[in-house]
Scaffold this active site. Sequence first.
Site, PDB file in Angstrom:
ATOM      1  N   ALA A  73      -7.443 -16.696  57.412  1.00  0.00           N
ATOM      2  CA  ALA A  73      -7.285 -15.436  56.646  1.00  0.00           C
ATOM      3  C   ALA A  73      -6.125 -15.718  55.486  1.00  0.00           C
ATOM      4  O   ALA A  73      -5.363 -16.270  55.261  1.00  0.00           O
ATOM      5  CB  ALA A  73      -6.487 -14.479  57.830  1.00  0.00           C
ATOM      6  N   LYS A 124      -7.206 -25.228  51.010  1.00  0.00           N
ATOM      7  CA  LYS A 124      -7.225 -26.477  51.332  1.00  0.00           C
ATOM      8  C   LYS A 124      -7.607 -26.938  52.613  1.00  0.00           C
ATOM      9  O   LYS A 124      -7.504 -26.368  53.578  1.00  0.00           O
ATOM     10  CB  LYS A 124      -5.885 -27.426  50.907  1.00  0.00           C
ATOM     11  CG  LYS A 124      -5.368 -27.083  49.444  1.00  0.00           C
ATOM     12  CD  LYS A 124      -4.155 -27.881  49.026  1.00  0.00           C
ATOM     13  CE  LYS A 124      -3.689 -27.809  47.898  1.00  0.00           C
ATOM     14  NZ  LYS A 124      -4.628 -27.638  47.033  1.00  0.00           N
ATOM     15  N   HIS A 159     -14.919 -13.314  33.729  1.00  0.00           N
ATOM     16  CA  HIS A 159     -15.017 -13.352  32.289  1.00  0.00           C
ATOM     17  C   HIS A 159     -14.980 -14.584  31.590  1.00  0.00           C
ATOM     18  O   HIS A 159     -13.992 -15.494  32.166  1.00  0.00           O
ATOM     19  CB  HIS A 159     -14.230 -12.277  31.736  1.00  0.00           C
ATOM     20  CG  HIS A 159     -14.373 -10.704  32.440  1.00  0.00           C
ATOM     21  ND1 HIS A 159     -15.414 -10.000  31.577  1.00  0.00           N
ATOM     22  CD2 HIS A 159     -13.950 -10.330  33.421  1.00  0.00           C
ATOM     23  CE1 HIS A 159     -15.399  -8.998  32.293  1.00  0.00           C
ATOM     24  NE2 HIS A 159     -14.692  -8.866  33.309  1.00  0.00           N
TER      25      HIS A 159
END
Length: 175
Positions: A148, A168, A107
């Site tokens: 994960a 990262k 949004h």
Amino acid sequence: MEEVRIDLREPHPEREAEGKRSTQLCFKINHTMPMTPECDALIRELFPNMGENTRVQPPLQVNLGNMVKIGSNVSIMYNLLCMSGGGITIEDGALIAANCSLISNNHDFKIREILTCKPVVIKKKAWIGAGSTILPGVTVGENAIVAAGSVVTKDVAPNTVVGGVPAKFIKNIEV
């Protein structure tokens, strides 16, 4: 990547019809015995742009199935969430682990009735680790691995491993 803006205050009959179709198909898929011809047919109906030898494990939630392109030999595990207003592409041989979110729309910060949409692209043989979230405008490079639980906010180079919140660089993959 160019941003597409959708004003939710204006009627979008085609988009609304696709949203209803996708939501209802997800409900049917999520309430049908998995790994049956009936369930597989519903998944193919939800994803009209899906290649061969691809396995999608329910349950799943997809807001616009026609905005998702899935290649061949892809494996998608349980609890996939696709917010696909900006388009989602999953190329051949990609692996999407359980509980992943592919988010191509957001949004506007100031006018929240406006969706801001950028495509998400998962390149060939990329592996998205369990519980990861890929955010709008991100491309995960060929053969890359997302560890994960990661939240990916920027493009991931091919043949690399990324992880964390935000994700990262961790290391290169020898190929």
